[in-house]
Design a protein around this motif. Sequence first.
Motif, mmCIF file in Angstrom:
data_model
loop_
_atom_site.group_PDB
_atom_site.id
_atom_site.type_symbol
_atom_site.label_atom_id
_atom_site.label_comp_id
_atom_site.label_asym_id
_atom_site.label_seq_id
_atom_site.Cartn_x
_atom_site.Cartn_y
_atom_site.Cartn_z
ATOM 1 N N ALA A 189 14.338 -37.584 -41.511
ATOM 2 C CA ALA A 189 15.714 -38.053 -41.369
ATOM 3 C C ALA A 189 16.564 -37.004 -40.685
ATOM 4 N N SER A 190 17.485 -37.486 -39.860
ATOM 5 C CA SER A 190 18.490 -36.647 -39.229
ATOM 6 C C SER A 190 19.842 -37.226 -39.608
ATOM 7 N N VAL A 191 20.651 -36.455 -40.293
ATOM 8 C CA VAL A 191 21.856 -36.996 -40.909
ATOM 9 C C VAL A 191 23.074 -36.188 -40.483
ATOM 10 N N GLY A 192 24.241 -36.798 -40.660
ATOM 11 C CA GLY A 192 25.494 -36.171 -40.286
ATOM 12 C C GLY A 192 26.385 -35.904 -41.476
ATOM 13 N N ARG A 193 27.573 -35.446 -41.174
ATOM 14 C CA ARG A 193 28.497 -34.979 -42.196
ATOM 15 C C ARG A 193 28.877 -36.094 -43.169
ATOM 16 N N CYS A 194 29.148 -37.307 -42.665
ATOM 17 C CA CYS A 194 29.578 -38.398 -43.536
ATOM 18 C C CYS A 194 28.489 -38.771 -44.528
ATOM 19 N N SER A 195 27.256 -38.713 -44.113
ATOM 20 C CA SER A 195 26.164 -39.079 -45.000
ATOM 21 C C SER A 195 26.040 -38.091 -46.150
ATOM 22 N N ILE A 196 26.341 -36.812 -45.902
ATOM 23 C CA ILE A 196 26.238 -35.813 -46.953
ATOM 24 C C ILE A 196 27.227 -36.114 -48.076
ATOM 25 N N SER A 197 28.432 -36.482 -47.718
ATOM 26 C CA SER A 197 29.460 -36.701 -48.723
ATOM 27 C C SER A 197 29.217 -37.960 -49.536
ATOM 28 N N GLU A 198 28.327 -38.835 -49.096
ATOM 29 C CA GLU A 198 28.097 -40.083 -49.798
ATOM 30 C C GLU A 198 26.829 -40.068 -50.636
ATOM 31 N N GLN A 202 20.056 -39.418 -52.360
ATOM 32 C CA GLN A 202 19.687 -39.911 -53.676
ATOM 33 C C GLN A 202 18.508 -40.888 -53.667
ATOM 34 N N PRO A 203 18.460 -41.880 -52.750
ATOM 35 C CA PRO A 203 17.384 -42.865 -52.850
ATOM 36 C C PRO A 203 16.014 -42.334 -52.463
ATOM 37 N N SER A 204 15.953 -41.325 -51.600
ATOM 38 C CA SER A 204 14.678 -40.914 -51.012
ATOM 39 C C SER A 204 14.158 -39.644 -51.666
ATOM 40 N N ARG A 205 12.944 -39.730 -52.213
ATOM 41 C CA ARG A 205 12.294 -38.576 -52.813
ATOM 42 C C ARG A 205 11.080 -38.120 -52.004
ATOM 43 N N GLY A 206 10.725 -38.879 -50.982
ATOM 44 C CA GLY A 206 9.521 -38.556 -50.212
ATOM 45 C C GLY A 206 9.794 -37.958 -48.857
ATOM 46 N N LEU A 207 10.992 -37.453 -48.637
ATOM 47 C CA LEU A 207 11.321 -36.877 -47.333
ATOM 48 C C LEU A 207 10.462 -35.653 -47.037
ATOM 49 N N ARG A 208 10.060 -35.535 -45.782
ATOM 50 C CA ARG A 208 9.323 -34.362 -45.312
ATOM 51 C C ARG A 208 10.148 -33.547 -44.323
ATOM 52 N N THR A 209 11.151 -34.172 -43.700
ATOM 53 C CA THR A 209 11.960 -33.502 -42.688
ATOM 54 C C THR A 209 13.422 -33.871 -42.874
ATOM 55 N N ILE A 210 14.302 -32.871 -42.834
ATOM 56 C CA ILE A 210 15.744 -33.098 -42.877
ATOM 57 C C ILE A 210 16.391 -32.262 -41.777
ATOM 58 N N PHE A 211 17.139 -32.946 -40.914
ATOM 59 C CA PHE A 211 17.937 -32.287 -39.890
ATOM 60 C C PHE A 211 19.410 -32.527 -40.195
ATOM 61 N N LEU A 212 20.160 -31.461 -40.344
ATOM 62 C CA LEU A 212 21.614 -31.572 -40.462
ATOM 63 C C LEU A 212 22.196 -31.225 -39.107
ATOM 64 N N ARG A 213 22.589 -32.239 -38.361
ATOM 65 C CA ARG A 213 23.029 -32.030 -36.994
ATOM 66 C C ARG A 213 24.546 -32.031 -36.914
ATOM 67 N N ARG A 214 25.098 -31.104 -36.147
ATOM 68 C CA ARG A 214 26.537 -31.044 -35.933
ATOM 69 C C ARG A 214 26.938 -31.988 -34.815
ATOM 70 N N ARG A 215 28.233 -32.268 -34.735
ATOM 71 C CA ARG A 215 28.790 -33.065 -33.653
ATOM 72 C C ARG A 215 29.761 -32.198 -32.871
ATOM 73 N N GLY A 216 29.468 -31.965 -31.610
ATOM 74 C CA GLY A 216 30.311 -31.087 -30.801
ATOM 75 C C GLY A 216 30.250 -29.672 -31.344
ATOM 76 N N THR A 217 31.422 -29.103 -31.634
ATOM 77 C CA THR A 217 31.485 -27.744 -32.161
ATOM 78 C C THR A 217 31.701 -27.741 -33.664
ATOM 79 N N HIS A 218 31.549 -28.903 -34.316
ATOM 80 C CA HIS A 218 31.820 -29.010 -35.748
ATOM 81 C C HIS A 218 30.699 -28.364 -36.554
ATOM 82 N N CYS A 219 31.073 -27.635 -37.580
ATOM 83 C CA CYS A 219 30.121 -27.078 -38.527
ATOM 84 C C CYS A 219 30.382 -27.706 -39.901
#
Length: 496
Positions: A189-198, A202-219
Amino acid sequence: MLQRQRRLNEFLFLKDYLPAHMLCTVKRMSLIMEHLENLVTDTLSLPSLSLPPFSSSSSSCSNNEDPRYNLLPWHLRRCLEFCFIFTPGFTFYKKDLVLLWVAGGLVHPVVGRSLEEEAGHYFDLMVSWNYFLLVYPDHPEPGLTSLDLDPPLYKLRFDWINIDPFTMDHEFVRHCLFDGLVSEKARHASVGRCSISEGWLQPSRGLRTIFLRRRGTHCYSNSLLNDAGRLFLKVRYLRILDLSHAGFKSLPDYVCDLLHLRSLNLSYNPIKTLSRSIITLFRLQTLNLFRCHELTSIPDNLYLLSNLRHLVISPVKLNLMSTFIGRLTSLQTLLQFTVLRKDGCQIGEPRNLNNLRGELSIENLENVATLDEAKGASPLKTGIHKESLVWSKNEPNANFDIAQGLRPHCNLKVLKIFNYNSKFPSWVSNPSFTHLISITLTNCLIEELPPLGPLPLLKSLQIVNVNGLNILAPSSTDGELSKLLSHLYLHWKFGI
């Protein structure tokens, strides 16, 4: 499977001693194993995959879809489908994607090749079949495209594959979400800021990859990621975790609980120091600290990560570097090695790192005291193709003998020298350097260059802020010099 079949055959000798229902089960399993053995034999007898180059005129599929996608072997399809965690238009380097494939366990091992080499072969096949396209196909200097001075950027061609990357749900499940909940079936999964706050995890326990990608210059803010830390404890089988551009000043505690982690990307974070508890990640293969400018030290117990193969630390100014880094004999990538004083890491530490590949920058060479120490810097590192020798700008420079002792292997292709103020080392013009294609001198104080005529493949000579230079090739004849300049790209720049 074959071992199990042999065991079943042994059990058949005991048929007189087995109950009827057990004997029936054993016979059924024996037939299945025999069928599998025949299937494996037939598969091995098939010819190897050889797909012709793509031709738009011969394609009969609509929407520019590639008809060969469904014919790819399973291991190539999995590597290609892994790339759907990237958004359309996302650019990447070959080496970065290769290391992700290896960390994700997607590369089929081959005798005589490392996993990285085999993954590189996969990548080259994808490029030849136009699944990966160059971002900048038109280089401003066509004559220098073969120098490989800067690795090219690639992007995935989504329009060739008839799979929606945002709704993928098939055998090898992966999702590419940016503002939504991750499916419980998702593995990558590759997820953004809004997904983190929600509470996206929680539903996924079998993840093998997580990408937290920024948008533009946002951290990402630390508060969001600290709240997400509790959710990371639910995905203990993570193999790949990308926390780049997250604004971390220290390594989060929950990261050290991910014992199955193979790849950890902390690049572009203001991290000042790493926690000693990072050694709990004993399966870690790749540690990426690229452009962590605040980093001043790495823990002295890092050598306990015996599976570490790629340590990306550049460019940083380290005040403390592990004195046992030479014990990481499996290292293939070490972009920067900083030489410290007597109470720190000596230049002889990488003596046993014979598996190093690609690029190496040796910093603070003014701390090298003797010629013997210099000769132990990189003895016959055959895999190093790009090397930088860096002296500190405001420190007294070492003498000519030490520069002579820093001679690299003759397989070197790109040489860069910074802040060197002495006679130029003569080994540069040695005829044995038949692969050297580029030399860069920056902020140096030298009077003359050695003759460059014996270097047949030299195509680029960059001289930046070099003072006192009055002779280009002192021992070259006019004919040799004109022949050299006819195929040499010369970039001469003086600072003001």
